[in-house]
Design an enzyme around this catalytic site. Structure first.
Site, PDB file in Angstrom:
ATOM      1  N   ARG A   1       0.840  -1.211   0.000  1.00  0.00           N
ATOM      2  CA  ARG A   1       0.000   0.000   0.000  1.00  0.00           C
ATOM      3  C   ARG A   1       0.872   1.257   0.000  1.00  0.00           C
ATOM      4  NH1 ARG A   1      -4.598   0.520   4.514  1.00  0.00           N
ATOM      5  NH2 ARG A   1      -2.803   0.975   5.833  1.00  0.00           N
TER       6      ARG A   1
ATOM      7  N   LYS B   1      -2.631   7.174   1.894  1.00  0.00           N
ATOM      8  CA  LYS B   1      -2.468   7.433   3.335  1.00  0.00           C
ATOM      9  C   LYS B   1      -1.398   8.515   3.465  1.00  0.00           C
ATOM     10  CE  LYS B   1      -2.370   4.452   7.395  1.00  0.00           C
ATOM     11  NZ  LYS B   1      -3.279   5.233   8.191  1.00  0.00           N
TER      12      LYS B   1
ATOM     13  N   GLU C   1     -16.325   6.196   6.283  1.00  0.00           N
ATOM     14  CA  GLU C   1     -15.469   5.529   7.272  1.00  0.00           C
ATOM     15  C   GLU C   1     -15.316   6.441   8.481  1.00  0.00           C
ATOM     16  OE1 GLU C   1     -11.432   5.048   5.805  1.00  0.00           O
ATOM     17  OE2 GLU C   1     -11.442   7.012   4.857  1.00  0.00           O
TER      18      GLU C   1
HETATM   19  N1  PXG Z   1      -9.444   4.627   7.463  1.00  0.00           N
HETATM   20  C1  PXG Z   1      -8.552   5.581   7.730  1.00  0.00           C
HETATM   21  C2  PXG Z   1      -8.843   6.973   7.338  1.00  0.00           C
HETATM   22  C3  PXG Z   1      -7.350   5.259   8.378  1.00  0.00           C
HETATM   23  O1  PXG Z   1      -6.437   6.198   8.634  1.00  0.00           O
HETATM   24  C4  PXG Z   1      -8.080   2.950   8.462  1.00  0.00           C
HETATM   25  C5  PXG Z   1      -9.236   3.340   7.799  1.00  0.00           C
HETATM   26  C6  PXG Z   1      -7.857   1.504   8.756  1.00  0.00           C
HETATM   27  O2  PXG Z   1      -6.894   0.966   7.872  1.00  0.00           O
HETATM   28  P1  PXG Z   1      -5.939  -0.241   8.278  1.00  0.00           P
HETATM   29  O3  PXG Z   1      -5.170  -0.530   7.044  1.00  0.00           O
HETATM   30  O4  PXG Z   1      -5.091   0.233   9.423  1.00  0.00           O
HETATM   31  O5  PXG Z   1      -6.815  -1.351   8.675  1.00  0.00           O
HETATM   32  C7  PXG Z   1      -7.105   3.921   8.764  1.00  0.00           C
HETATM   33  C8  PXG Z   1      -5.846   3.546   9.464  1.00  0.00           C
HETATM   34  C9  PXG Z   1      -3.621   6.359  14.451  1.00  0.00           C
HETATM   35  C10 PXG Z   1      -3.662   5.298  13.416  1.00  0.00           C
HETATM   36  O6  PXG Z   1      -2.517   6.768  14.804  1.00  0.00           O
HETATM   37  C11 PXG Z   1      -4.586   5.355  12.399  1.00  0.00           C
HETATM   38  C12 PXG Z   1      -4.599   4.365  11.427  1.00  0.00           C
HETATM   39  C13 PXG Z   1      -3.715   3.310  11.490  1.00  0.00           C
HETATM   40  C14 PXG Z   1      -2.787   3.266  12.518  1.00  0.00           C
HETATM   41  C15 PXG Z   1      -2.752   4.272  13.496  1.00  0.00           C
HETATM   42  O7  PXG Z   1      -4.697   6.804  14.900  1.00  0.00           O
HETATM   43  N2  PXG Z   1      -5.507   4.502  10.447  1.00  0.00           N
END
Ligand code: PXG
Length: 292
Positions: free
Chosen positions: A53, A152, A185
């Site tokens: 990713r 991201k 989301e």
């Molecule tokens: N949507 C958004 C906008 C995200 O930032 C997810 C979904 C979930 O994706 P994954 O691939 O992790 O299942 C994310 C992921 C934090 C933090 O510091 C945020 C994420 C991942 C790790 C830490 O709050 N967001």
């Protein structure tokens, strides 16, 4: 507590010595990308998927990562090792690098990459048993035709503004709708609902991050025999769902028991959510790149 060891541009440095230039375009313009990854049981969970990713996002932004995917995997593993991390949180960041005070990245000769191995607690522990309340933010999720939420990127202002609304409402998380008012989301998690035994989650094209936990849970749910549909739904469908849960690297799998003060189902972590949480936890123990 001893200082963390940070990987930065080819070196492993103490936290107090790991520095980034004030001319880095990641700082000046949010020009960069990141991954939030977890390690469980001595393995970098879904390490390959996170690295893939990262490279997809880099391609979209014409950002050259000065390493191969295998080299990036080694950076992650070595950072975990140097911090004795077997269970925890890994933050991998790639910025456009040092440039000048102009927008154009042509002056940025080389991307910067750093990796932190630490810990994260997103929501209070009790909420994993009881579920949590959320609200809908008035802030809409970025539109894919402007900045694709699949990237991201280091610009999370969209989500931070929604998170501020959650904080103001005294709840841990905020739901974000897309530009057309369709459920997208949460600020750092993907969302699922369950109605009459069918599991629904918004499709990528509504404008969401293609979450790795989301994809893992979709697969686990299908393996358990559930029907999973990637299908658009509205706040009405969410309010009237039997169960709702969020997925994310930091969040893992967590039940939502109220949305905008509407109680979801019986107002507890529902039976299907519990099963998926157990399946997810079992999967984290066995999947991933070995930290050896
Ligand atoms: N949507 C958004 C906008 C995200 O930032 C997810 C979904 C979930 O994706 P994954 O691939 O992790 O299942 C994310 C992921 C934090 C933090 O510091 C945020 C994420 C991942 C790790 C830490 O709050 N967001």
């Amino acid at each position: 507590m001893s200082e963390k060891i940070i990987y930065i541009d080819g070196e492993f440095l103490k936290e107090s010595e790991a520095k980034i230039s004030v001319f880095d375009h990641g700082i000046l313009y949010g020009d960069g990308i990141f991954e939030g990854i977890r390690a469980y049981n001595g393995k970098v969970f879904k390490g390959k998927e996170h690295i893939d990713r990262l490279f997809f996002a880099a391609k979209a932004l014409m950002l050259d990562i000065p390493f191969t995917k295998d080299e990036v995997a080694n950076i992650i593993v070595e950072t975990c090792k140097r911090n004795n991390l077997t269970d925890g949180y890994i933050r991998l960041v790639v910025t456009r690098g040092k440039g000048d005070l102009g927008l154009s990245p042509t002056k940025c000769n080389k991307a910067s990459i750093f990796c932190i191995a630490a810990n994260i607690t997103l929501y209070p522990k009790a909420m994993y048993e009881k579920g949590m309340p959320i609200i809908t933010a008035s802030q809409r999720r970025n539109k894919s035709t402007i900045i694709d939420p699949q990237i991201k990127s280091l610009n999370y202002l969209n989500n931070i503004l929604a998170k501020i609304q959650a904080n103001q409402a005294g709840v841990p998380e905020a739901l974000m709708l897309n530009h057309d008012g369709i459920v997208a989301e949460c600020t750092g998690d993907n969302i699922f609902i369950i109605k009459d035994g069918v599991i629904l989650t918004p499709p990528i094209h509504v404008g969401i991050l293609d979450g790795i936990t989301r994809n893992t849970v979709i697969k686990l749910a299908k393996d358990l025999g559930y029907t999973v549909l990637e299908k658009e739904f509205t706040q009405y469908n969410l309010y009237n769902a039997d169960e709702c849960f969020l997925t994310g690297t930091a969040a893992e799998v967590i039940a939502v028991t109220s949305v905008d003060e509407r109680i979801i189902g019986d107002g507890v972590c529902g039976p299907i959510t519990k099963k998926l949480l157990a399946a997810f936890q079992a999967h984290t123990k066995v999947d991933g790149i070995d930290i050896k």
